[in-house]
Design an enzyme around this catalytic site. Structure first.
Site, mmCIF file in Angstrom:
data_model
loop_
_atom_site.group_PDB
_atom_site.id
_atom_site.type_symbol
_atom_site.label_atom_id
_atom_site.label_comp_id
_atom_site.label_asym_id
_atom_site.label_seq_id
_atom_site.Cartn_x
_atom_site.Cartn_y
_atom_site.Cartn_z
ATOM 1 N N CYS A 1 0.453 10.206 1.809
ATOM 2 C CA CYS A 1 1.836 9.754 1.726
ATOM 3 C C CYS A 1 1.804 8.549 0.806
ATOM 4 C CB CYS A 1 2.366 9.374 3.105
ATOM 5 S SG CYS A 1 3.985 8.568 3.027
ATOM 6 N N CYS B 1 4.403 5.544 2.021
ATOM 7 C CA CYS B 1 4.151 4.743 3.229
ATOM 8 C C CYS B 1 2.904 5.293 3.901
ATOM 9 C CB CYS B 1 5.368 4.675 4.144
ATOM 10 S SG CYS B 1 6.242 6.204 4.475
ATOM 11 N N SER B 2 3.060 5.969 5.015
ATOM 12 C CA SER B 2 1.867 6.498 5.684
ATOM 13 C C SER B 2 2.260 7.648 6.603
ATOM 14 C CB SER B 2 1.179 5.397 6.485
ATOM 15 O OG SER B 2 2.134 4.756 7.310
ATOM 16 N N CYS B 3 3.203 8.494 6.151
ATOM 17 C CA CYS B 3 3.644 9.626 6.958
ATOM 18 C C CYS B 3 2.438 10.505 7.283
ATOM 19 C CB CYS B 3 4.701 10.427 6.209
ATOM 20 S SG CYS B 3 6.208 9.472 5.945
#
Lengths: 225, 197
Positions: free
Chosen positions: B102, B105-107
């Protein structure tokens, strides 16, 4: 304008280091930040796009220098202040107070019913899928351009594909549109797509061969190629 | 909190300040914070994803369902939840290797993999794996032959991805729970292969 978080393809970063046997959280404060965020999101004080936007608004130097959960503290504060439940002055004053009296108990209150509700939401999920009446503009195999977004702030279109051509690889459901949801200006769901971009189209000559990138996009980011 | 005599870090103080204010104002449920943390530390993690992979390796019809409708197939094993509402499973084959990121962000697919590891959330991984995936994977010990297409999946909208790694050779005799032990978190992100027995 892209913000600090939009770093796909950025040069100059070092090796990726995998920490062996990494714990889920590295400290107690990380646990609390995660839990407080989930609990205040669960209370509807802000939404997930507003949570993301609060991280994206961090200027690039502190963004890069902060740890992951330090960025969560920033967006938690930003969103709690915007929700009107606490002021920056109050947080500053309490921080000073606690630094002078380390070990002060943060206090405790319980809400059994809310607790059960939150746990069941975590178990069941909350999909941003919505019904839309408009037909899709694109089908699988269509050539498209990731033309861009009109958003002044939060968007989910990575800058590295803007203006690039790709092919629709998968049709997804219609999801809440982040650009308006972040402003509290409505869900305005749109069809979503997964688009395949060839590496040389995105990165130019010298890109690694045979390494396409697939990016998930809302319909209004796309134009026919 | 704060029972030892080490200097308290600024993030720790700031977090305590926020927590104490929210408790005082009657906004925060402390029990909810505790239970959410323990759910992600103890219950929701990559063992869930490993069960999905082991089932797909053992049952061809399950694998077909997983690749056609991952959310439904994962729910068959009683696994569902936040950040896994709309899942897609990506099959590694002799021709194709998949890796997930991602960049924004950090999905990450929480119900099957738990919360993401630090490296997955790092600027280094997010910036580099889209543009030089072969180099990044090689640094992590995974050489992907030039003849295999290396697909990078950027979780930029609402789909959450998990990789279905290739079943290791020499595992024909293994039962499903033994197969699950071969499936690492990193193999379901696509930065490693499944372990060999």
């Amino acid at each position: 304008m892209a913000r600090a978080h939009d770093i796909g393809g950025l040069k100059g970063l070092g090796p990726v280091e995998i920490e062996r046997d990494e714990p889920v959280f590295h400290s107690e404060w990380e646990q609390r930040v995660f839990g407080i965020t989930m609990a205040t999101l669960g209370k509807g004080l802000y939404n997930v796009e507003q949570f993301r936007s609060g991280i994206e608004e961090i200027p690039i130097v502190p963004y890069m220098e902060s740890s992951y959960y330090e960025r969560w503290i920033v967006t938690l504060e930003t969103n709690l202040i915007r929700a009107g439940v606490v002021s920056e002055d109050e947080i500053d004053a309490r921080t000073v107070e606690l630094s002078r009296h380390p070990g002060t108990d943060v206090g405790r209150r319980e809400e059994a019913e809310f607790c059960e509700m939150l746990l069941s939401v975590i178990q069941a999920g909350v999909s941003p899928e919505r019904d839309v009446e408009a037909p899709r503009r694109f089908e699988s195999g269509d050539r498209v351009i990731a033309a861009g977004t009109t958003a002044a702030g939060h968007t989910r279109l990575p800058r590295y594909v803007r203006g690039k051509q790709g092919v629709v690889a998968r049709l997804d459901k219609a999801f809440v549109y982040p650009e308006t949801n972040v402003e509290g200006a409505g869900e305005n769901p749109e069809w979503c797509y997964c688009v395949r971009f060839e590496a040389d189209e995105v990165w130019g000559d010298g890109a690694e061969a045979g390494a396409p990138v697939y990016v998930d996009v809302w319909e209004s980011y796309l134009e026919p190629a | 909190m704060g029972h030892d005599h080490d200097p308290i870090s600024y993030p720790n103080l700031r977090t305590q300040a926020i927590e104490s204010l929210l408790v005082e104002k009657g906004i925060l449920a402390s029990d909810a914070v505790d239970r959410v943390v323990s759910a992600y530390e103890e219950d929701i993690g990559p063992l869930n994803g490993a069960r999905v992979v082991a089932r797909a390796w053992s049952d061809g019809r399950y694998k077909t369902r997983l690749l056609e409708n991952a959310t439904g197939a994962i729910a068959e094993l009683g696994i569902s939840g936040m950040q896994g509402e709309n899942m897609v499973a990506l099959e590694n084959t002799a021709e194709v290797h998949n890796v997930v990121v991602c960049t924004l962000c950090s999905c990450y697919p929480w119900p099957v993999l738990g919360l993401p590891p630090y490296w997955y959330k790092s600027p280094e991984y997010r910036a580099r794996v889209v543009v030089e995936p072969r180099a990044v994977l090689a640094e992590l010990g995974l050489e992907i032959d030039e003849s295999r297409e290396l697909r990078v999946w950027d979780s930029s909208a609402e789909i959450r991805y998990m990789v279905l790694p290739e079943r290791p050779a020499g595992t024909d005799e293994l039962a499903e729970d033994q197969l699950a032990e071969l499936v690492s978190r990193d193999s379901m992100i696509g930065v490693a292969e499944a372990r060999t027995p």
